[in-house]
Enzyme design. Structure first.
Site, mmCIF file in Angstrom:
data_model
loop_
_atom_site.group_PDB
_atom_site.id
_atom_site.type_symbol
_atom_site.label_atom_id
_atom_site.label_comp_id
_atom_site.label_asym_id
_atom_site.label_seq_id
_atom_site.Cartn_x
_atom_site.Cartn_y
_atom_site.Cartn_z
ATOM 1 N N HIS A 148 0.895 -1.341 -0.004
ATOM 2 C CA HIS A 148 0.020 -0.188 0.071
ATOM 3 C C HIS A 148 0.787 1.189 -0.038
ATOM 4 C CE1 HIS A 148 0.864 1.129 4.269
ATOM 5 N NE2 HIS A 148 -0.187 1.837 4.028
ATOM 6 N N TYR B 167 -6.068 7.223 4.725
ATOM 7 C CA TYR B 167 -5.808 7.458 5.991
ATOM 8 C C TYR B 167 -4.874 8.624 6.198
ATOM 9 C CZ TYR B 167 -1.633 4.586 6.168
ATOM 10 O OH TYR B 167 -0.525 3.876 5.888
ATOM 11 N N ASP C 104 -17.569 -28.634 21.671
ATOM 12 C CA ASP C 104 -18.593 -29.359 21.877
ATOM 13 C C ASP C 104 -18.650 -30.453 20.797
ATOM 14 O OD1 ASP C 104 -19.682 -27.588 20.160
ATOM 15 O OD2 ASP C 104 -21.677 -28.024 21.003
#
Length: 862
Positions: free
Chosen positions: A233, A288, A591
């Site tokens: 990126h 950002y 389980d």
């Protein structure tokens, strides 16, 4: 820090990689008292040249996966307690703001608030555009509809944090060895023996692969195919901006500057400067931002995925080239190349949101790499194939502190913990992957897919639709296609969610199937409800091949099964029993149903999906030498015929006596369905009369066809996972990985009846202590609670906070939720303080911005 060039000949633990993950792990292990910890890295220290060196260090804590938020919250607190080399706090708690440019994103930000409240992130807030600009004056408020504000978000320099963590680890006895490439890990008899470096071998008991983008290469040498994809990126830093001139900082006198500059060059002058205002995300444009003194840093995921082959990465060259940094690709900043954002280039989006950057030169530009996993979560834990081999990879700076703490506890105590409490890492476990996920083709394509969606608004039920589909097909796949099944990928299996061929049932049951709003109804069909109701009224057939199936064989198989299981496993051949497996702390590890199929042979049946392989690895890890554990998932086709008419359907195709007397509940028999051999278990996850049928895979399609044909006269329809989830939640059957996992013990989960403390099993001591504490007047901190929404027309999705009426502090969160078509209400399972878990108690669930009244009910509901 004070690294050494001397390679020790022996160590207790060797951590390969001295980036933010390796340094955090060394810090945590030494804090827990582990001695002889050695950290080796190919680069200099603390600026190793990996992702931690180039990362801007922004820390947004809120994420939908609980694990990521927990890791981030712990990391924030840890970094806040660290003192950098300059004597200042390592963490910059400047807050974080995510802005919305669309109504869809504003809805997403409301979910951010709800997830933050569910996971315990401090003081999440929604802001108006004007309130955003009060915190970030350079944002153009006309470009946004609002924002999400998390005051405790912030930034930490990876280099500063690595140095601080390493210094403290060294003070506690750890050794850090730079400029030393790891070439291999030597093993013998399934155990780690030593780490082979370019400057000698280090004999050791434990090895941790903490190399992130380089993790796959080392794993391949061991035959461990880690699905870690390096992805690129972009990050850039502007020239000095007049609007930020008061924030200009000269960082060249920082104690780490020279070291940093030697590896990163001039951009160290900016990267080492912490922000002085909130960090910022524009996720609608996959970008950002953070300040570096008088400059703005701009990060962009807003381009097509770039996934380099790990074999081409190389290392960190002696001349200072970083192996984790590639040359900046101008077209990815100035051209719209992201497949989901074709209309606006990243630079245009940046200049619109922050007009101060418009026209500014970008002084420093590079493509930095980080690593992605197939589900976007870390890859942690003990590797099944080798005792003593651990992984800690696909981890960002944001999450490294918490991930390392949980892993260190795991290594020391056998149980992952955070803040002293058990933490379930099923979805982060290195053993969760299936064989196909280790291929580079799969890793590359899904790594690219995870990169593509990293800032997209993603529905929690989303599955990829194009890349790497049709990998695993059950024997009934072609029949499913003929019946127009809506197929979703589950652990690579193509599994029906519902069948379009059952659309005619909707008219029959439409008054019992409420509509859903747009978000809740995404990836849902009313056919799911019709299929569920048909099972309750008539009979259904469900493909359960993907459920994990484990065969345990050997003269000591019975003793081993008893050691694994909480219930009394003294079974006769043909007996079936529901039981739990616990970890050492008494948390529910799985389980399962166990069938004794012969004197020295048992069949263990457990959850599938992406967590099922964790159970296989757990059983294998604890098996003695004279017991063989076989994963027979792929060799056995499996299906369940269930509903009031199930006995009638099966009686059409077999002469076996299926009466309650001859074939009681929780028993097993072998017989033929026409000419197909089957093992039938008188159990049903739907909670109705039913039989699970197992047959070698080559017979599966024919068996399915026989049952479909025989059932036509009795209203039999195939049904998918959507109906199964509605059926099981009405009956109070737990789904491991959602409303049951290692953060719960059997008593908290309402499954104490499956525990026999007169037997000996893993976790017994911890559970005995819990029972004794309650007997002495203590109380568990949480108790399972079955809720129904008071408004019978509404449905919610999981992972939203639960409150006392008009309360502000979350009591718990919704673990699983689905509409119960037979009970006429949405059913949700959660864990609450015992005082709130009593039937009849009123609570509220925050969902999509509204509070829904709910009531705790006696279970099961149907």
């Amino acid at each position: 820090m004070d690294p050494t060039e001397h390679v020790p000949e022996q160590a207790g633990t060797v951590i390969v990689g001295a980036g933010i993950v390796g340094c955090n792990l060394a810090y945590q292990l030494t804090q827990l008292g582990r001695e002889d910890v050695v950290v080796v890295d190919q680069g200099p220290m603390p600026t190793t040249g990996g992702s931690s060196t180039h990362a801007p260090g922004i820390m947004f804590q809120t994420a939908e996966p609980k694990e990521l938020s927990q890791f981030a919250d712990y990391s924030r607190r840890l970094y806040s307690d660290l003192e950098g080399a300059d004597g200042q706090q390592a963490y910059n708690e400047v807050g974080g703001i995510e802005v919305a440019r669309t109504e869809e994103r504003m809805d997403f930000l409301q979910r951010r608030v709800e997830h933050a409240k569910a996971w315990g992130i401090d003081d999440p807030q929604l802001l108006s555009p004007e309130e955003v600009t009060e915190h970030l004056p350079l944002v153009d408020d006309e470009q946004i509809l609002g924002g999400y504000y998390s005051p405790t978000d912030g930034q930490v320099s990876g280099v500063v944090a690595c140095d601080a963590l390493a210094r403290e680890a060294i003070d506690r006895g750890a050794t850090f060895v730079p400029h030393t490439r790891t070439e291999d890990v030597e093993t013998a008899d399934g155990e780690v023996q030593s780490v082979i470096t370019e400057r000698g071998a280090i004999e050791c008991d434990d090895v941790v692969i903490a190399t992130n983008i380089w993790a796959r290469q080392l794993g391949e040498k061991l035959g461990v195919h880690l699905p870690v994809a390096p992805v690129e990126h972009q990050y850039t830093m502007t020239e000095s901006l007049p609007e930020l001139e008061e924030s200009a900082v000269d960082i060249t006198d920082h104690p780490l500057f020279e070291n940093y500059e030697n590896v990163s060059g001039e951009k160290a002058k900016r990267l080492l400067v912490g922000p002085d205002r909130p960090i910022l995300r524009d996720q609608d444009n996959a970008m950002y931002f953070r300040t570096h003194g008088d400059a703005y840093g701009i990060g962009s995921y807003n381009h097509e995925p770039i996934v380099p082959d790990p074999q081409d990465l190389g290392g960190n060259d002696p001349d200072g080239e970083q192996g984790s940094v590639h040359e900046f690709t101008e077209q990815h900043m100035n051209t719209a190349t992201h497949p989901d954002r074709p209309d606006k280039a990243p630079r245009q989006a940046s200049d619109e949101l922050l007009p101060a950057t418009d026209g500014a030169n970008l002084d420093f530009k590079y493509n930095g790499m980080f690593s992605e996993s197939p589900n976007g979560l870390p890859i942690l834990g003990p590797v099944e194939q080798y005792d003593g081999l651990w992984t800690a990879t696909a981890i960002w700076v944001t999450h490294a502190g918490g991930a390392a703490r949980a892993l260190a506890q795991w290594m020391e105590t056998g149980v992952p913990k955070l803040d002293g409490e058990p933490m379930d890492l099923a979805h982060c476990d290195v053993n969760r992957f299936d064989d196909h996920e280790g291929s580079w083709d799969f890793t590359r394509d899904i790594g690219a897919e995870e990169y593509r969606i990293v800032y997209n608004v993603m529905h929690p039920k989303w599955v990829w639709t194009e890349n790497q589909r049709d990998v695993r097909r059950t024997p009934m796949y072609h029949s499913h296609k003929e019946l127009d099944a809506e197929l979703w990928a589950e652990a690579g299996w193509e599994e029906p969610q519902w069948f379009e061929s059952n659309a005619d049932l909707v008219e029959t049951y439409e008054d019992q199937i409420p509509d859903r709003d747009e978000w809740t109804g995404t990836y849902w069909s009313p056919i799911e409800g019709a299929e569920a109701l048909n099972v309750r009224e008539n009979v259904g057939l469900h493909d359960m091949t993907s459920f994990n199936k484990i065969e345990v064989v050997g003269s000591d198989a019975g003793a081993f099964v008893q050691r694994l299981c909480t219930n009394d496993m003294d079974l006769a051949v043909g007996d079936v029993k529901y039981t739990l497996m616990c970890n050492e702390a008494g948390g529910v590890r799985a389980d399962i149903t166990v069938t004794r199929t012969d004197e020295d042979r048992y069949l263990l049946l457990t959850t599938g999906r992406e967590v099922g392989n964790n159970h296989v690895a757990w059983v294998r890890a604890h098996s003695p030498d004279d017991v063989v554990v076989n994963d027979v998932t792929s060799s056995l086709a499996a299906m369940v015929c269930t509903g009031p008419n199930a006995r009638k359907v099966l009686s059409e195709v077999t002469d076996v006596d299926l009466s309650d007397e001859a074939f009681p509940f929780f028993s097993s028999q072998e017989f033929f369905v026409k000419n197909v051999p089957v093992r039938a278990l008188r159990v049903s996850y739907a909670g109705e009369l039913g039989w699970e049928l197992y047959t070698p895979s080559e017979y599966g399609e024919r068996l399915w066809e026989y049952l479909l044909d025989a059932g036509e006269a009795y209203g039999l329809r195939p049904y998918g996972n959507g109906a199964l989830n509605a059926l099981r939640i009405e009956k109070g059957f737990r789904l491991w990985g959602q409303d049951l996992h290692t953060e719960h013990d059997p008593y908290e989960a309402g499954l104490g009846w499956a525990v026999d403390l007169d037997t000996d099993f893993i976790g017994k001591d911890a559970l005995s202590d819990s029972v004794a504490a309650v007997a002495d007047g203590g109380a568990p901190s949480q108790q399972v609670a079955c809720l129904t929404l008071d408004d019978e027309s509404e449905t919610i999705l999981p992972h939203r906070p639960v409150f006392a009426p008009d309360g502000d502090e979350a009591l718990g969160y919704v673990h699983s939720a689905e509409y119960g078509y037979s009970v006429g209400a949405c059913v949700a399972y959660t864990y609450l303080p015992p005082a709130y878990a009593e039937p009849g108690t009123e609570v509220e669930i925050l969902y999509e911005g509204d509070r829904y009244d709910a009531t705790v009910r006696e279970e099961p509901l149907a």
